[in-house]
Design a protein around this motif. Structure first.
Motif, PDB file in Angstrom:
ATOM      1  N   ALA A  58       0.619  -0.890   0.032  1.00 13.73           N
ATOM      2  CA  ALA A  58       0.356   0.218  -0.241  1.00 13.73           C
ATOM      3  C   ALA A  58       1.104   1.220  -0.265  1.00 13.73           C
ATOM      4  CB  ALA A  58      -0.800   0.027   1.188  1.00 13.73           C
ATOM      5  N   HIS A  59       2.126   1.101   0.777  1.00 11.53           N
ATOM      6  CA  HIS A  59       2.494   1.800   1.164  1.00 11.53           C
ATOM      7  C   HIS A  59       3.569   2.919  -0.299  1.00 11.53           C
ATOM      8  CE1 HIS A  59       2.855   2.194   5.334  1.00 11.53           C
ATOM      9  NE2 HIS A  59       1.978   2.663   5.301  1.00 11.53           N
ATOM     10  N   SER A  60       3.879   1.768  -0.612  1.00 13.64           N
ATOM     11  CA  SER A  60       5.150   1.678  -1.868  1.00 13.64           C
ATOM     12  C   SER A  60       3.765   2.020  -2.916  1.00 13.64           C
ATOM     13  CB  SER A  60       5.595   0.120  -2.272  1.00 13.64           C
ATOM     14  OG  SER A  60       6.416   0.393  -1.462  1.00 13.64           O
ATOM     15  N   ALA A  61       2.849   1.727  -3.551  1.00 12.69           N
ATOM     16  CA  ALA A  61       1.876   1.722  -4.953  1.00 12.69           C
ATOM     17  C   ALA A  61       1.324   3.649  -4.384  1.00 12.69           C
ATOM     18  CB  ALA A  61       0.679   0.801  -4.846  1.00 12.69           C
ATOM     19  N   LEU A  62       0.892   3.596  -3.177  1.00 11.53           N
ATOM     20  CA  LEU A  62       0.511   4.979  -2.784  1.00 11.53           C
ATOM     21  C   LEU A  62       1.662   6.076  -3.149  1.00 11.53           C
ATOM     22  CD1 LEU A  62      -1.286   7.101  -2.271  1.00 11.53           C
ATOM     23  CD2 LEU A  62      -1.073   6.842   0.143  1.00 11.53           C
ATOM     24  N   GLN A  63       2.786   5.728  -2.817  1.00 14.00           N
ATOM     25  CA  GLN A  63       4.043   6.405  -3.268  1.00 14.00           C
ATOM     26  C   GLN A  63       4.762   6.658  -5.235  1.00 14.00           C
ATOM     27  OE1 GLN A  63       7.210   4.796  -0.795  1.00 14.00           O
ATOM     28  NE2 GLN A  63       6.403   6.287   1.283  1.00 14.00           N
ATOM     29  N   THR A  64       4.887   5.729  -5.676  1.00  7.70           N
ATOM     30  CA  THR A  64       3.818   6.279  -6.539  1.00  7.70           C
ATOM     31  C   THR A  64       3.655   5.916  -8.066  1.00  7.70           C
ATOM     32  OG1 THR A  64       5.449   2.964  -6.432  1.00  7.70           O
ATOM     33  CG2 THR A  64       4.505   4.075  -8.797  1.00  7.70           C
ATOM     34  N   HIS A  65       2.648   6.466  -6.949  1.00  2.00           N
ATOM     35  CA  HIS A  65       1.146   7.028  -8.007  1.00  2.00           C
ATOM     36  C   HIS A  65       0.873   8.313  -7.699  1.00  2.00           C
ATOM     37  CE1 HIS A  65      -0.658   3.505  -8.773  1.00  2.00           C
ATOM     38  NE2 HIS A  65      -1.605   3.863 -10.083  1.00  2.00           N
ATOM     39  N   GLY A  66       1.547   8.370  -6.673  1.00  2.00           N
ATOM     40  CA  GLY A  66       1.548  10.140  -5.682  1.00  2.00           C
ATOM     41  C   GLY A  66       0.211  10.574  -4.953  1.00  2.00           C
ATOM     42  N   ALA A  67      -0.284  11.169  -5.159  1.00  2.00           N
ATOM     43  CA  ALA A  67      -1.850  11.720  -4.177  1.00  2.00           C
ATOM     44  C   ALA A  67      -2.383  11.326  -4.637  1.00  2.00           C
ATOM     45  CB  ALA A  67      -1.365  13.333  -3.886  1.00  2.00           C
ATOM     46  N   ILE A  68      -2.192  11.675  -6.365  1.00  2.00           N
ATOM     47  CA  ILE A  68      -3.762  10.824  -7.004  1.00  2.00           C
ATOM     48  C   ILE A  68      -4.268   9.808  -6.733  1.00  2.00           C
ATOM     49  CG2 ILE A  68      -2.405   9.984  -8.798  1.00  2.00           C
ATOM     50  CD1 ILE A  68      -4.540  11.144 -10.256  1.00  2.00           C
ATOM     51  N   GLY A  69      -3.451   8.415  -6.155  1.00  6.24           N
ATOM     52  CA  GLY A  69      -3.463   7.442  -5.988  1.00  6.24           C
ATOM     53  C   GLY A  69      -4.835   7.311  -4.738  1.00  6.24           C
ATOM     54  N   PHE A  70      -5.064   8.469  -3.356  1.00  2.00           N
ATOM     55  CA  PHE A  70      -5.358   8.241  -2.737  1.00  2.00           C
ATOM     56  C   PHE A  70      -7.113   8.731  -3.153  1.00  2.00           C
ATOM     57  CE2 PHE A  70      -6.996   8.310   1.786  1.00  2.00           C
ATOM     58  CZ  PHE A  70      -7.079   7.100   2.162  1.00  2.00           C
TER      59      PHE A  70
END
Length: 321
Positions: A275-287
């Motif tokens: 979860a942390h890595s996917a969110l960091q890869t996407h940036g804020a748009i991921g959330f």
């Protein structure tokens, strides 16, 4: 011990992936969050056609009577697709609790046929029932007994697609294997976490191959590669623990509780890293709610404490050794 899935098991997992890949599961999750269970029910109907809802139901009640390994295999796939509803409770736990009920035959047959979706509260580690508002059958189990229950107050969850409810018994209780039910609940939740972690890794890898920055795709940067490789390693280490624990449960091993807890801890940690890595890869748009990744991010946060949080399971491992 060397363990690997056989071809029939791989084909079964592939059939679940194919069916859910053709369905709009993210749309069903969003509708479920808004109180509309109909799209989610259609997804569950597809699972029934594949035999998923009948896996843990004994054969004498029109079920399959499958081994815990097969149950875990299916639930990992459902975690990969973020299927809404009380997946663990209905598919893996309720059949165990109902097996001891004098009137449980028709209910077990209903679970197998997909006519019923069940949810369970099993204090102290699972004091509330998930999605009791959408479930057809609510069970309360504790200290070797189980009973039919009804939903009470709804409590907020970090995942809006997973409502949690107080429940109260409404009838007579019966003797039940609540210990085994708890182990299957924790183990199946671990499998769901591994599936969710794998989904987030796949989403992050696909995004890293497409997103460009400073004239090159971000997947070409070593920092991104290393981050996602760490997630892959964590999942590959957690998955055999989950299946090994399923074997322990199926064989009634005296180490089954220890193995289940080790699997739950490893799966929780791997999914959180994903979860942390996917969110960091996407940036804020991921959330953002428009991004499908957010559905898995919230699901993982809700599943990590479900059926015993990592601290409780670490304690059980330490006590066992």
């Amino acid at each position: 011990m060397r363990f690997d899935l056989d071809q029939d098991q791989r084909d079964f997992a592939a059939s679940i992936d194919a069916a859910l890949g053709a369905a709009d599961v993210p749309g069903a999750v969003r509708a479920w969050s808004q109180g509309d269970a109909e799209p989610g029910r259609r997804v569950w109907n597809q699972l029934t056609e594949l035999g998923v809802t009948a896996l843990a139901v004994p054969e004498e009640f029109d079920g399959i009577g499958a081994d815990p390994v097969d149950v875990v295999l299916a639930i990992e796939a459902l975690g990969r697709w973020c299927v809404p509803g009380p997946v663990v409770e209905s598919i893996a736990v309720a059949p165990i609790l109902l097996a001891g009920s004098p009137d449980g035959g028709s209910q077990l047959a209903g679970l197998a046929a997909g006519e019923l979706i069940a949810t369970v509260a099993l204090p102290p580690h699972t004091p509330r029932a998930v999605d009791a508002d959408h479930a057809d059958l609510v069970l309360l189990a504790e200290n070797g007994t189980a009973s039919i229950a009804q939903a009470g107050t709804r409590h907020a969850s970090v995942d809006p697609s997973r409502g949690i409810f107080d429940v109260a018994a409404t009838g007579a209780s019966w003797d039940s294997e609540t210990g085994r039910a708890y182990e299957m609940g924790a183990l199946s939740t671990a499998a769901q976490l591994v599936g969710a972690g794998q989904a987030m890794l796949n989403i992050a890898v696909d995004y890293a191959k497409q997103r460009t920055q400073f004239g090159r795709v971000i997947g070409g940067y070593q920092a991104i590669k290393h981050k996602l490789a760490d997630v892959h390693i964590a999942l590959e280490l957690a998955r055999p623990l989950v299946y090994g624990a399923a074997i322990s449960v199926s064989q009634d091993s005296p180490e089954a509780s220890r193995d289940v807890s080790a699997a739950k801890v490893a799966a929780s940690d791997a999914a959180l890293l994903a979860a942390h890595s996917a969110l960091q890869t996407h940036g804020a748009i991921g959330f953002t709610s428009e991004c499908d990744l957010s559905l898995w991010l919230l699901r993982v946060q809700a599943l990590r404490p479900a059926w015993g949080d990592p601290t409780a399971h670490r304690r059980r491992v330490l006590e066992a050794i």
